[in-house]
Design an enzyme around this catalytic site. Structure first.
Site, PDB file in Angstrom:
ATOM      1  N   LYS A  13       6.562  65.759  75.655  1.00  0.00           N
ATOM      2  CA  LYS A  13       7.671  64.932  74.906  1.00  0.00           C
ATOM      3  C   LYS A  13       8.914  65.568  74.835  1.00  0.00           C
ATOM      4  O   LYS A  13       9.735  64.882  75.312  1.00  0.00           O
ATOM      5  CB  LYS A  13       7.081  64.888  73.340  1.00  0.00           C
ATOM      6  N   ARG A  88       5.368  62.564  61.971  1.00  0.00           N
ATOM      7  CA  ARG A  88       4.041  63.051  62.423  1.00  0.00           C
ATOM      8  C   ARG A  88       3.151  62.819  61.129  1.00  0.00           C
ATOM      9  O   ARG A  88       1.979  62.948  61.233  1.00  0.00           O
ATOM     10  CB  ARG A  88       4.070  64.704  62.231  1.00  0.00           C
ATOM     11  N   ARG A 127      -0.803  78.737  80.220  1.00  0.00           N
ATOM     12  CA  ARG A 127       0.450  79.062  79.757  1.00  0.00           C
ATOM     13  C   ARG A 127       0.912  79.720  78.563  1.00  0.00           C
ATOM     14  O   ARG A 127       1.975  79.936  78.163  1.00  0.00           O
ATOM     15  CB  ARG A 127       1.433  77.470  79.652  1.00  0.00           C
ATOM     16  N   ARG A 133       6.194  81.059  72.340  1.00  0.00           N
ATOM     17  CA  ARG A 133       6.030  80.499  71.077  1.00  0.00           C
ATOM     18  C   ARG A 133       5.086  80.982  70.291  1.00  0.00           C
ATOM     19  O   ARG A 133       3.943  81.310  70.814  1.00  0.00           O
ATOM     20  CB  ARG A 133       5.935  78.769  71.174  1.00  0.00           C
ATOM     21  N   ARG A 144      -3.012  72.676  65.798  1.00  0.00           N
ATOM     22  CA  ARG A 144      -2.180  71.755  66.290  1.00  0.00           C
ATOM     23  C   ARG A 144      -2.759  70.412  66.593  1.00  0.00           C
ATOM     24  O   ARG A 144      -2.391  69.392  66.229  1.00  0.00           O
ATOM     25  CB  ARG A 144      -1.007  72.056  67.357  1.00  0.00           C
TER      26      ARG A 144
HETATM   27  P1  AMP Z   1       6.520  71.051  67.877  1.00  0.00           P
HETATM   28  O1  AMP Z   1       7.780  71.776  68.572  1.00  0.00           O
HETATM   29  O2  AMP Z   1       7.086  69.480  67.728  1.00  0.00           O
HETATM   30  O3  AMP Z   1       5.189  71.103  68.502  1.00  0.00           O
HETATM   31  O4  AMP Z   1       6.329  71.609  66.593  1.00  0.00           O
HETATM   32  C1  AMP Z   1       6.295  72.724  66.340  1.00  0.00           C
HETATM   33  C2  AMP Z   1       5.634  73.065  64.885  1.00  0.00           C
HETATM   34  O5  AMP Z   1       6.636  72.547  63.961  1.00  0.00           O
HETATM   35  C3  AMP Z   1       4.474  71.892  64.327  1.00  0.00           C
HETATM   36  O6  AMP Z   1       3.084  72.665  64.981  1.00  0.00           O
HETATM   37  C4  AMP Z   1       4.682  72.114  62.776  1.00  0.00           C
HETATM   38  O7  AMP Z   1       4.151  73.255  62.153  1.00  0.00           O
HETATM   39  C5  AMP Z   1       6.171  72.021  62.788  1.00  0.00           C
HETATM   40  N1  AMP Z   1       6.736  70.618  62.664  1.00  0.00           N
HETATM   41  C6  AMP Z   1       7.490  70.182  63.675  1.00  0.00           C
HETATM   42  N2  AMP Z   1       7.785  69.086  63.472  1.00  0.00           N
HETATM   43  C7  AMP Z   1       7.091  68.329  62.260  1.00  0.00           C
HETATM   44  C8  AMP Z   1       6.940  67.200  61.536  1.00  0.00           C
HETATM   45  N3  AMP Z   1       7.445  66.222  61.721  1.00  0.00           N
HETATM   46  N4  AMP Z   1       6.288  67.263  60.517  1.00  0.00           N
HETATM   47  C9  AMP Z   1       5.497  68.399  60.028  1.00  0.00           C
HETATM   48  N5  AMP Z   1       5.485  69.620  60.651  1.00  0.00           N
HETATM   49  C10 AMP Z   1       6.391  69.769  61.815  1.00  0.00           C
END
Ligand code: AMP
Length: 195
Positions: A13, A88, A127, A133, A144
């Site tokens: 994404k 989400r 990776r 991260r 996740r």
């Molecule tokens: P991402 O970079 O989008 O994979 O997000 C990394 C982490 O941030 C996720 O695993 C959640 O812990 C938190 N996070 C990001 N976006 C959201 C969201 N829209 N709702 C809830 N938690 C989020």
């Protein structure tokens, strides 16, 4: 134009959002990036979400809805946004629709990067070490995926019922995925058309 890039973690994404920023002039709104920035800055918010994120759990709807709302004036100025990693949950999706409606806008299209979960796990396994991260490790990644399947995948019928959902093969290479996204958007962006 407001787009949602939808899909499980590591579906690509962020990569596709950045390309759309370059070709379409929209802004990328990634709640994951915003939360990582909050952690890096050492803010109260960062301290509050650090543990939740490193486990691979979702932070509260209230937090991420607030982060997005703050950015919507910037999205208006750019002519729209690419939502990456948001919404989400159903509550987030409803809040986003309401926030956009108040500003006279709406989600135009939800582009779902469709990936095979087993292949996705194999793709990311190598990776973890280099990603940097805190949530890129086998345990957090597995969590996740659990959160995606439990809380986020149920949004698919929400957007399908609105006639906004388009599926793209997220297992193709980056250029292949970009091409399919352009097709879904009715063709390449004008400035990109001759490349
Ligand atoms: P991402 O970079 O989008 O994979 O997000 C990394 C982490 O941030 C996720 O695993 C959640 O812990 C938190 N996070 C990001 N976006 C959201 C969201 N829209 N709702 C809830 N938690 C989020």
């Amino acid at each position: 134009m407001n787009l949602i890039l939808f899909g499980p973690p590591a579906a690509g994404k962020g990569t596709q959002a950045k390309r759309l920023v370059e070709t379409r002039g929209l802004i990328q709104l990634s709640t994951g990036d915003m939360l990582r920035a909050a952690i890096a800055s050492g803010s109260d918010l960062g301290r509050m979400v650090e543990g939740i994120m490193s486990r691979g759990d979702l932070v509260t709807d209230e937090i991420v809805i607030g982060l997005i709302e703050e950015q919507l004036p910037r999205a208006d100025a750019a002519g729209g946004a690419i939502f990456d990693g948001f919404p989400r949950t159903l509550a987030q999706a409803r809040a986003l629709d309401a926030m956009l409606a108040r500003r006279g806008g709406a989600i135009d299209l939800v582009i779902r990067l469709k990936v095979d979960e087993a292949a996705l796990k194999a793709r990311v396994a190598g990776r973890f070490a280099e990603s940097g991260r805190a949530d890129d490790n086998p345990e957090a990644f597995a969590q996740r995926l659990v959160a995606y399947n439990r809380d986020t995948a149920p949004l698919l019928p929400y957007y399908a019922d609105q006639g906004k959902l388009v599926d793209v093969d997220g297992m193709a290479d980056v250029l292949g995925v970009s091409g399919e996204i352009d097709f879904a958007l009715g063709g390449p962006a004008p400035a990109d058309a001759d490349t």
